[in-house]
Motif scaffolding. Structure first.
Motif, PDB file in Angstrom:
ATOM      1  N   LYS A 252       0.807  -1.218   0.000  1.00 24.23           N
ATOM      2  CA  LYS A 252       0.000   0.000   0.000  1.00 24.23           C
ATOM      3  C   LYS A 252       0.843   1.273   0.000  1.00 24.23           C
ATOM      4  CE  LYS A 252      -4.193  -2.006   1.882  1.00 24.23           C
ATOM      5  NZ  LYS A 252      -5.252  -1.965   2.922  1.00 24.23           N
ATOM      6  N   ASN A 253       2.014   1.222   0.644  1.00 23.66           N
ATOM      7  CA  ASN A 253       2.838   2.430   0.717  1.00 23.66           C
ATOM      8  C   ASN A 253       3.551   2.739  -0.602  1.00 23.66           C
ATOM      9  OD1 ASN A 253       4.608   0.284   0.812  1.00 23.66           O
ATOM     10  ND2 ASN A 253       5.863   1.116   2.470  1.00 23.66           N
ATOM     11  N   GLU A 254       3.463   1.819  -1.594  1.00 24.75           N
ATOM     12  CA  GLU A 254       4.108   2.050  -2.884  1.00 24.75           C
ATOM     13  C   GLU A 254       3.115   2.430  -3.980  1.00 24.75           C
ATOM     14  OE1 GLU A 254       6.522  -1.239  -4.060  1.00 24.75           O
ATOM     15  OE2 GLU A 254       7.533  -1.408  -2.104  1.00 24.75           O
ATOM     16  N   ASP A 256       0.823   4.947  -4.296  1.00 24.06           N
ATOM     17  CA  ASP A 256       0.762   6.343  -4.712  1.00 24.06           C
ATOM     18  C   ASP A 256       1.957   6.720  -5.577  1.00 24.06           C
ATOM     19  OD1 ASP A 256      -1.673   6.882  -3.626  1.00 24.06           O
ATOM     20  OD2 ASP A 256      -0.912   7.887  -1.829  1.00 24.06           O
ATOM     21  N   GLU A 257       3.121   6.176  -5.240  1.00 21.55           N
ATOM     22  CA  GLU A 257       4.321   6.452  -6.042  1.00 21.55           C
ATOM     23  C   GLU A 257       4.150   5.928  -7.469  1.00 21.55           C
ATOM     24  OE1 GLU A 257       9.118   5.381  -6.076  1.00 21.55           O
ATOM     25  OE2 GLU A 257       7.904   4.954  -4.301  1.00 21.55           O
TER      26      GLU A 257
END
Length: 367
Positions: A252-254, A256-257
């Motif tokens: 999930k933390n990747e 948006d990138e």
């Protein structure tokens, strides 16, 4: 829990979309009728208020509002007469609360279109007509029965005969039943028919990165589709199911990138996030919140629910034994910084049985 059925012609990306929505693997091979039995996935509705409230209360758990998506195998022309797996598909559609009709906006020589040519408006019309034809059969049966009973002086049957006659004329023009208006008495008759075309519709327009997308290379096909949807004031969302599926496989933390690299908006304002939110709105639902150290939770309820009816979402006792509810608006609570300050400012209200719950209310029930 309310459910959305994903329907469409074969090879338009339904199972790929379902995979992306639910992050759950179902078959998505490039051939018709891959998904013979519907796959079901429960998904959380994106809502930044939930995370903010959870942090505010230092909650151990956060539970979002949820809706159910059902991946229904491809519908084909003649389904209402049993073509393909028509009868099976139609029965699955009948069980859902709303329909997400997926249409293909891209041309790709490697992905066969069941009609040989990509024309999204024609695809919409084929699916619509199959659903209409199924409803015509349902209404015709009820009309014949009501007509016989009305002759004996049965007033309820006479109402049914009148309503079914109107429906037959309307459906006979290839129109959706949900485009008609009914009196309260007539609505009761219509509800009993369980018509497919009385369900709310969301149109999902599927693009494909790297393919020939009709909205990017205008030749009249996309414009005709948009004009048709505009005349119906239809709810629609554009997605790239393939990209959304790729995103769902990333941490999930990747995500948006990766969205930024693709030139897509970050967060849940587009793609699957927008689709889930629009599906929730299509069902005319709102949420209220309960929050505390153990749990912060978003509770979905029908719009215009009274406080006791809203309490039913938690447990039947909250409706039956309802005494009062302490209510504070989400924005007011967050701006106050604490419940104590919100109370001191008079922002925490005591409401009774007649109170109509608003979207974003933070509620503590007293029973």
């Amino acid at each position: 829990m309310l459910s959305i059925g994903i329907v469409g012609l074969p090879n338009v990306g339904k199972s790929t979309l379902f995979n992306a929505i639910t992050e759950k693997s179902v078959p998505a091979e490039n051939y018709p009728f891959c998904t013979i039995d519907p796959s079901v996935g429960v998904v959380g509705v994106p809502d930044e208020r939930l995370a903010n409230l959870s942090a505010f209360s230092e909650s151990a758990n956060s539970i979002p509002a949820a809706i159910e998506f059902v991946d229904i195998a491809g519908l084909v022309k003649g389904a209402s007469e049993g073509e393909g797996l028509g009868n099976q598909f139609l029965s699955h559609i009948r069980e859902v609360d709303a329909i997400a009709m997926m249409v293909r906006l891209f041309e790709d020589a490697n992905i066969h279109h069941v009609h040989g040519t990509v024309d999204p408006l024609e695809d919409v019309k084929v699916i619509t007509l199959e659903l209409v034809f199924a409803d015509v059969e349902t209404v015709a049966k009820r009309l014949a029965k009501a007509g016989r009973e009305a002759k004996s002086g049965d007033k309820k049957a006479a109402t049914e005969e009148r309503v079914c006659g109107r429906l037959m004329a309307h459906l006979g023009e290839g129109k959706l039943a949900n485009e008609m208006s009914f009196t309260e008495e007539e609505e009761e008759v219509v509800r009993g028919l369980h018509l497919l075309t009385m369900k709310p519709f969301l149109y999902v327009l599927n693009k494909k990165t790297g393919a020939h997308n009709l909205d990017e290379y205008p030749d009249g096909r996309y414009e005709r589709l948009v004009s048709y949807l505009d005349t119906k004031d239809a709810v629609r969302v554009v997605v790239d199911a393939g990209i959304e599926h790729e995103l769902s496989q990333l941490p999930k933390n990747e995500r948006d990138e990766y969205r930024t690299e693709l030139g897509l908006p970050a967060g849940d304002v587009s793609g699957i996030g927008a689709l889930i939110k629009k599906s929730f709105e299509l069902l005319d639902l709102i949420v209220y919140f309960t929050t505390g150290a153990d749990e912060t939770r978003a509770w979905p309820i029908p719009r215009n629910s009274t406080a006791p009816r809203a309490g039913r979402a938690i447990h039947g006792d909250f409706e039956e034994k309802f005494i009062r509810a302490e209510v504070v608006v989400y924005d007011d609570l967050m701006a106050s910084g604490s419940y104590v300050i919100a109370r001191e400012k008079g922002l925490v209200r005591t409401e009774g049985k007649e109170y109509v719950v608003k979207d974003g209310d933070v509620i503590e029930f007293r029973i």
